[in-house]
Motif scaffolding. Structure first.
Motif, PDB file in Angstrom:
ATOM      1  N   ASP A 147      -8.990 -65.652  46.724  1.00  0.00           N
ATOM      2  CA  ASP A 147      -8.265 -64.420  47.449  1.00  0.00           C
ATOM      3  C   ASP A 147      -8.101 -62.585  47.115  1.00  0.00           C
ATOM      4  OD1 ASP A 147      -7.215 -65.908  49.365  1.00  0.00           O
ATOM      5  OD2 ASP A 147      -5.712 -66.462  48.080  1.00  0.00           O
ATOM      6  N   MET A 148      -8.566 -62.785  46.220  1.00  0.00           N
ATOM      7  CA  MET A 148      -8.806 -61.831  45.473  1.00  0.00           C
ATOM      8  C   MET A 148     -10.599 -61.098  45.787  1.00  0.00           C
ATOM      9  SD  MET A 148      -7.283 -60.628  41.893  1.00  0.00           S
ATOM     10  CE  MET A 148      -8.296 -60.130  41.302  1.00  0.00           C
ATOM     11  N   SER A 149     -11.006 -62.447  45.180  1.00  0.00           N
ATOM     12  CA  SER A 149     -12.861 -62.257  45.944  1.00  0.00           C
ATOM     13  C   SER A 149     -13.129 -62.013  47.065  1.00  0.00           C
ATOM     14  CB  SER A 149     -13.407 -63.294  45.277  1.00  0.00           C
ATOM     15  OG  SER A 149     -12.380 -63.824  43.959  1.00  0.00           O
ATOM     16  N   LEU A 150     -12.385 -61.925  47.492  1.00  0.00           N
ATOM     17  CA  LEU A 150     -12.659 -61.827  49.606  1.00  0.00           C
ATOM     18  C   LEU A 150     -12.450 -60.467  49.497  1.00  0.00           C
ATOM     19  CD1 LEU A 150     -13.357 -63.282  51.594  1.00  0.00           C
ATOM     20  CD2 LEU A 150     -11.236 -63.618  52.688  1.00  0.00           C
ATOM     21  N   ILE A 151     -10.965 -59.992  48.804  1.00  0.00           N
ATOM     22  CA  ILE A 151     -10.935 -58.352  49.516  1.00  0.00           C
ATOM     23  C   ILE A 151     -12.403 -57.479  49.454  1.00  0.00           C
ATOM     24  CG2 ILE A 151      -9.083 -56.092  49.606  1.00  0.00           C
ATOM     25  CD1 ILE A 151      -7.293 -58.574  49.288  1.00  0.00           C
ATOM     26  N   GLY A 152     -12.405 -57.546  47.755  1.00  0.00           N
ATOM     27  CA  GLY A 152     -13.405 -56.851  46.876  1.00  0.00           C
ATOM     28  C   GLY A 152     -14.738 -57.428  47.885  1.00  0.00           C
ATOM     29  N   ALA A 153     -14.850 -58.582  48.215  1.00  0.00           N
ATOM     30  CA  ALA A 153     -16.363 -58.648  48.395  1.00  0.00           C
ATOM     31  C   ALA A 153     -16.374 -58.082  50.040  1.00  0.00           C
ATOM     32  CB  ALA A 153     -16.990 -60.110  49.004  1.00  0.00           C
ATOM     33  N   TYR A 195     -19.314 -72.148  46.951  1.00  0.00           N
ATOM     34  CA  TYR A 195     -20.043 -71.694  48.017  1.00  0.00           C
ATOM     35  C   TYR A 195     -19.191 -72.114  49.375  1.00  0.00           C
ATOM     36  CZ  TYR A 195     -24.289 -69.565  50.010  1.00  0.00           C
ATOM     37  OH  TYR A 195     -25.255 -68.892  50.971  1.00  0.00           O
ATOM     38  N   ASP A 196     -19.543 -73.255  49.633  1.00  0.00           N
ATOM     39  CA  ASP A 196     -18.884 -73.418  51.388  1.00  0.00           C
ATOM     40  C   ASP A 196     -17.396 -72.784  51.695  1.00  0.00           C
ATOM     41  OD1 ASP A 196     -21.357 -75.092  52.104  1.00  0.00           O
ATOM     42  OD2 ASP A 196     -21.116 -76.603  51.445  1.00  0.00           O
ATOM     43  N   ALA A 197     -16.506 -73.012  50.328  1.00  0.00           N
ATOM     44  CA  ALA A 197     -15.012 -72.640  50.755  1.00  0.00           C
ATOM     45  C   ALA A 197     -15.336 -71.675  51.048  1.00  0.00           C
ATOM     46  CB  ALA A 197     -14.059 -72.936  49.786  1.00  0.00           C
ATOM     47  N   PHE A 198     -15.682 -69.982  49.950  1.00  0.00           N
ATOM     48  CA  PHE A 198     -15.930 -68.844  50.393  1.00  0.00           C
ATOM     49  C   PHE A 198     -16.613 -68.586  51.451  1.00  0.00           C
ATOM     50  CE2 PHE A 198     -16.170 -64.539  48.391  1.00  0.00           C
ATOM     51  CZ  PHE A 198     -15.718 -64.038  48.303  1.00  0.00           C
ATOM     52  N   LYS A 199     -17.505 -69.904  51.479  1.00  0.00           N
ATOM     53  CA  LYS A 199     -18.663 -69.183  53.152  1.00  0.00           C
ATOM     54  C   LYS A 199     -18.115 -68.716  54.433  1.00  0.00           C
ATOM     55  CE  LYS A 199     -22.093 -71.301  54.555  1.00  0.00           C
ATOM     56  NZ  LYS A 199     -22.658 -71.784  54.824  1.00  0.00           N
ATOM     57  N   ALA A 200     -16.534 -70.261  54.317  1.00  0.00           N
ATOM     58  CA  ALA A 200     -16.084 -70.485  55.215  1.00  0.00           C
ATOM     59  C   ALA A 200     -14.958 -68.978  55.785  1.00  0.00           C
ATOM     60  CB  ALA A 200     -15.039 -71.493  54.850  1.00  0.00           C
ATOM     61  N   LYS A 201     -14.481 -68.395  54.585  1.00  0.00           N
ATOM     62  CA  LYS A 201     -13.641 -67.341  54.280  1.00  0.00           C
ATOM     63  C   LYS A 201     -14.000 -66.347  55.033  1.00  0.00           C
ATOM     64  CE  LYS A 201     -10.266 -68.532  50.280  1.00  0.00           C
ATOM     65  NZ  LYS A 201      -8.799 -67.701  50.764  1.00  0.00           N
ATOM     66  N   LEU A 202     -14.929 -65.542  54.407  1.00  0.00           N
ATOM     67  CA  LEU A 202     -15.737 -64.760  54.616  1.00  0.00           C
ATOM     68  C   LEU A 202     -16.320 -64.772  55.988  1.00  0.00           C
ATOM     69  CD1 LEU A 202     -18.892 -64.632  52.375  1.00  0.00           C
ATOM     70  CD2 LEU A 202     -17.394 -63.129  52.928  1.00  0.00           C
ATOM     71  N   LYS A 239     -14.797 -66.040  58.338  1.00  0.00           N
ATOM     72  CA  LYS A 239     -13.645 -66.546  58.842  1.00  0.00           C
ATOM     73  C   LYS A 239     -13.107 -64.442  59.069  1.00  0.00           C
ATOM     74  CE  LYS A 239      -9.119 -67.993  59.324  1.00  0.00           C
ATOM     75  NZ  LYS A 239      -7.788 -68.074  58.133  1.00  0.00           N
ATOM     76  N   SER A 240     -13.164 -63.728  58.142  1.00  0.00           N
ATOM     77  CA  SER A 240     -12.397 -62.822  57.995  1.00  0.00           C
ATOM     78  C   SER A 240     -13.389 -61.277  58.540  1.00  0.00           C
ATOM     79  CB  SER A 240     -12.465 -62.756  56.164  1.00  0.00           C
ATOM     80  OG  SER A 240     -13.799 -61.730  55.779  1.00  0.00           O
ATOM     81  N   TYR A 241     -14.866 -61.596  58.558  1.00  0.00           N
ATOM     82  CA  TYR A 241     -15.411 -61.002  59.303  1.00  0.00           C
ATOM     83  C   TYR A 241     -15.402 -61.061  60.607  1.00  0.00           C
ATOM     84  CZ  TYR A 241     -18.933 -59.010  56.379  1.00  0.00           C
ATOM     85  OH  TYR A 241     -19.985 -58.091  55.649  1.00  0.00           O
ATOM     86  N   GLY A 242     -14.758 -61.844  61.680  1.00  0.00           N
ATOM     87  CA  GLY A 242     -14.526 -62.458  62.594  1.00  0.00           C
ATOM     88  C   GLY A 242     -13.341 -61.384  63.087  1.00  0.00           C
ATOM     89  N   VAL A 282     -23.440 -64.718  60.205  1.00  0.00           N
ATOM     90  CA  VAL A 282     -23.048 -64.421  60.948  1.00  0.00           C
ATOM     91  C   VAL A 282     -23.758 -63.017  61.488  1.00  0.00           C
ATOM     92  CG1 VAL A 282     -20.593 -61.837  61.209  1.00  0.00           C
ATOM     93  CG2 VAL A 282     -20.367 -64.242  59.605  1.00  0.00           C
ATOM     94  N   GLU A 283     -24.250 -63.138  62.871  1.00  0.00           N
ATOM     95  CA  GLU A 283     -25.351 -62.745  63.676  1.00  0.00           C
ATOM     96  C   GLU A 283     -24.681 -61.363  63.423  1.00  0.00           C
ATOM     97  OE1 GLU A 283     -28.104 -62.992  64.146  1.00  0.00           O
ATOM     98  OE2 GLU A 283     -28.401 -65.473  64.248  1.00  0.00           O
ATOM     99  N   GLY A 284     -25.743 -59.882  63.454  1.00  0.00           N
ATOM    100  CA  GLY A 284     -26.037 -58.650  63.815  1.00  0.00           C
ATOM    101  C   GLY A 284     -26.197 -58.456  65.043  1.00  0.00           C
ATOM    102  N   GLY A 285     -26.390 -56.834  65.293  1.00  0.00           N
ATOM    103  CA  GLY A 285     -26.337 -56.617  66.687  1.00  0.00           C
ATOM    104  C   GLY A 285     -26.180 -54.773  66.540  1.00  0.00           C
ATOM    105  N   VAL A 286     -26.468 -53.715  67.754  1.00  0.00           N
ATOM    106  CA  VAL A 286     -26.000 -53.361  68.050  1.00  0.00           C
ATOM    107  C   VAL A 286     -25.104 -53.331  69.199  1.00  0.00           C
ATOM    108  CG1 VAL A 286     -26.319 -50.174  68.962  1.00  0.00           C
ATOM    109  CG2 VAL A 286     -28.309 -52.214  67.473  1.00  0.00           C
ATOM    110  N   LEU A 287     -23.414 -52.400  69.065  1.00  0.00           N
ATOM    111  CA  LEU A 287     -22.332 -52.643  70.021  1.00  0.00           C
ATOM    112  C   LEU A 287     -23.057 -51.440  70.388  1.00  0.00           C
ATOM    113  CD1 LEU A 287     -20.023 -53.060  67.151  1.00  0.00           C
ATOM    114  CD2 LEU A 287     -20.592 -54.768  69.098  1.00  0.00           C
ATOM    115  N   LYS A 288     -22.169 -51.757  72.108  1.00  0.00           N
ATOM    116  CA  LYS A 288     -22.572 -51.272  73.129  1.00  0.00           C
ATOM    117  C   LYS A 288     -21.917 -50.918  73.859  1.00  0.00           C
ATOM    118  CE  LYS A 288     -28.073 -52.018  73.791  1.00  0.00           C
ATOM    119  NZ  LYS A 288     -28.131 -51.918  72.984  1.00  0.00           N
ATOM    120  N   GLY A 289     -21.517 -49.959  74.934  1.00  0.00           N
ATOM    121  CA  GLY A 289     -20.338 -49.404  75.567  1.00  0.00           C
ATOM    122  C   GLY A 289     -19.685 -48.040  75.455  1.00  0.00           C
TER     123      GLY A 289
END
Ligand code: NAD
Length: 513
Positions: A282-288, A313-320, A322-325, A367-374
């Motif tokens: 949990d701490m790692s997620l906030i720091g990252a 790896y897989d568990a932490f990737k899933a947390k990441l 989710k948090s990016y969402g 997690v895909e990137g991209g430019v935001l429009k609007g």
């Protein structure tokens, strides 16, 4: 509530058209010649214009600074410290306005804008104490009735060249220390953030004038790299402290080195966090996440790589993922948002280009990137933070892209993780997240991180002013701010005094007449 930018500009003395240089309360420069328009990446609006200094303007500033140095160096250091204390007080009074302008002109969140001004206040406090502690050593002479000691003297004019991403703090890290050490300063802020530079110059000039100090102690000069080049090639500027890209640092080091001047370089980073299987996730997620998306990935200490143990790896990737969402991207002056814009559209192009290069090398975007429009993103500078699974030796991973792109790398053993962490040209900030003492100490040992900053259970991003800040390899080797970084702003003199009745020579050499 919408921030009233005009009242902030009025408070800080920013006009529609601003002069190109200042030696204190005197402002000058040809307003009718070339100008820089400062546009906010927040909404794309033009904030104000600034004149660009000419070579003649530059000469005038140098002469004023040289003259001021003759006086300033005779002011006792604690008195210089007291003036820097007053600068800290003036910054406290202007914290809200200056922090807001930093946020609006540069695009970082309001909290980070305030945080940057707080850092300026903190370094002033540090410098006040330092003004009474510019200690030299005393040594025992090998000759009888001799005394030997060293003392530290100011250098003269310190040239400060700064980057856009910390538009005011980097100046203060240098200026507060350089000034208590007895130097005068000439600051060339980034051409992308000239208005915050003008605001700081107005604040310090008032403090200096209130103390009856002459013009020329703290100077500002606006321009692009050609003004920077005048400074780096100028023998009258014994120290250049330059913050920016590695490309810029190499040019500065070559120019200053060719005249055997001193340079203090604070250049690019490519910072990694190792996330061990023994980490608090949990701490790692906030720091990252803070490290990767804070300031939209535009900190020299931003987290660019996560080196994650295969068992988690897989568990932490899933947390990441989710948090990016959950990240809210938008106006950085709205404190509900996590991520603001990039500095300009050129930075957006560089971000998109890096994503393409990463994909071409085999990067897998989770997690895909991209430019935001609007309407909310009308400046065209808002991008989505993204995450890619990569190999550490991809060319693009070796490169610092100043944007919120986070790379994931899997490891098996700690030594392999450390090899990945060190396996880039840059050496600024690094971290390990682990609750295992052996792992933590190994990472900090001389078999561990090769960076200037190595943290345990803290991310890579951000630093306290009390420590010496800077990095190795292509980060340039400079150290600023706390600890004994002040020594870079002074020259060391060794003094030997003979109070005997004879003149014995060193190393027992006899020379009888
Ligand atoms: P940049 O290199 O484009 O510009 C930085 C400054 O250098 C500007 O004021 C620019 O006008 C000047 N400059 C450029 N070329 C020059 C030359 N040849 N001679 C003299 N001056 C020159 O950097 P930027 O885009 O403003 O900032 C981002 C970079 O700064 C990133 O690489 C980041 O990592 C780095 N940075 C490092 C630190 C640190 O402490 N290590 C801190 C902040 C930013």
């Amino acid at each position: 509530m919408k921030t009233d930018i005009q009242s902030i500009l009025d408070k800080l003395g920013i006009e529609a058209n601003n002069a190109a240089f200042s030696t204190g309360n005197d402002w000058g420069g040809s307003l009718n010649s070339e100008t820089i328009n400062s546009f906010s990446p927040v909404d794309g609006n033009k904030i104000a214009s600034v004149g660009v200094a000419s070579q003649k303007d530059y000469e005038g500033v140098i002469l004023k600074a040289q003259e001021a140095f003759l006086f300033w160096k005779t002011v006792p250091s604690p008195k210089r410290g007291d003036i820097v204390r007053q600068l800290g007080d003036a910054l406290r009074k202007n914290k809200e306005a200056l922090g807001t302008l930093v946020s609006y002109e540069m695009g970082k969140s309001l909290q980070e804008g305030f945080g940057e001004v707080q850092e300026m206040i903190d370094i002033c406090d540090f410098a006040v104490g330092l003004s009474r502690q510019l200690y030299g050593l005393t040594m025992h002479s090998e000759r009888p009735s001799h005394r030997m000691y060293e003392q530290w003297h100011p250098l003269g004019i310190v040239g400060i060249i700064s980057a856009f991403n910390f538009p005011v703090a980097v100046w203060s890290w240098n200026a507060a220390l350089a000034l208590v050490c007895g130097n005068v300063c000439i600051w060339k802020p980034s051409e992308k953030t000239p208005l915050t530079g003008i605001a700081c110059q107005k604040i310090i000039s008032k403090v200096l004038a209130d103390n009856d100090m002459p013009e020329g102690v703290s100077n500002l000069i606006i321009g692009d790299k050609s003004i920077g080049e005048l400074m780096t090639n100028d023998i009258r500027v014994p120290l250049i402290s330059a913050t920016g890209s590695t490309r810029m640092g190499k040019a500065v080091a070559a120019a200053v080195g060719a005249r055997l001047g001193k340079s203090l370089l604070e250049l690019g980073g490519n910072n990694a966090i190792i996330i061990s299987e023994h980490a608090d996730l949990d701490m790692s997620l906030i720091g990252a996440v803070f490290g990767a998306v804070g300031t939209a990935g535009q900190r020299c200490t931003s987290t660019r790589r996560l080196i994650i143990h295969e068992n988690i790896y897989d568990a932490f990737k899933a947390k990441l993922v989710k948090s990016y969402g959950q990240l809210r991207i938008g106006d950085p002056l709205d404190q509900n948002n996590h991520v603001g814009p990039l500095i300009d559209v050129a930075a957006v192009t560089a971000y998109l280009d890096s994503i393409e290069k990463c994909k071409a090398e085999g990067g897998n975007f989770v997690v895909e990137g991209g430019v935001l429009k609007g309407e909310n993103y009308s400046s065209g500078c808002y991008v989505k933070p993204c995450i890619a699974e990569v190999k550490n030796d991809y060319k693009i991973v070796q490169h610092e892209t100043f944007a919120p792109i986070l790379y994931l790398i899997k490891y098996k053993t700690l030594d392999e993780a450390i090899a990945f962490q060190n396996g880039v040209p840059q050496g600024l900030s690094s971290a390990i997240m682990t609750l295992n003492l052996r792992e933590a100490e190994h990472f900090l040992s001389n078999q561990g991180s090769d960076c200037g900053i190595a943290n345990v259970n803290i991310g890579t991003s951000g630093a306290e002013i009390g420590g010496a800040f800077g990095g190795e390899k292509e980060t340039g080797g400079g150290r600023e701010s706390g600890s004994d970084a002040w020594r870079a702003y002074m020259r060391r003199q060794t003094n030997t005094i003979n109070y005997s009745h004879t003149l014995p020579l060193a190393q027992g050499i006899k020379f009888d007449l």
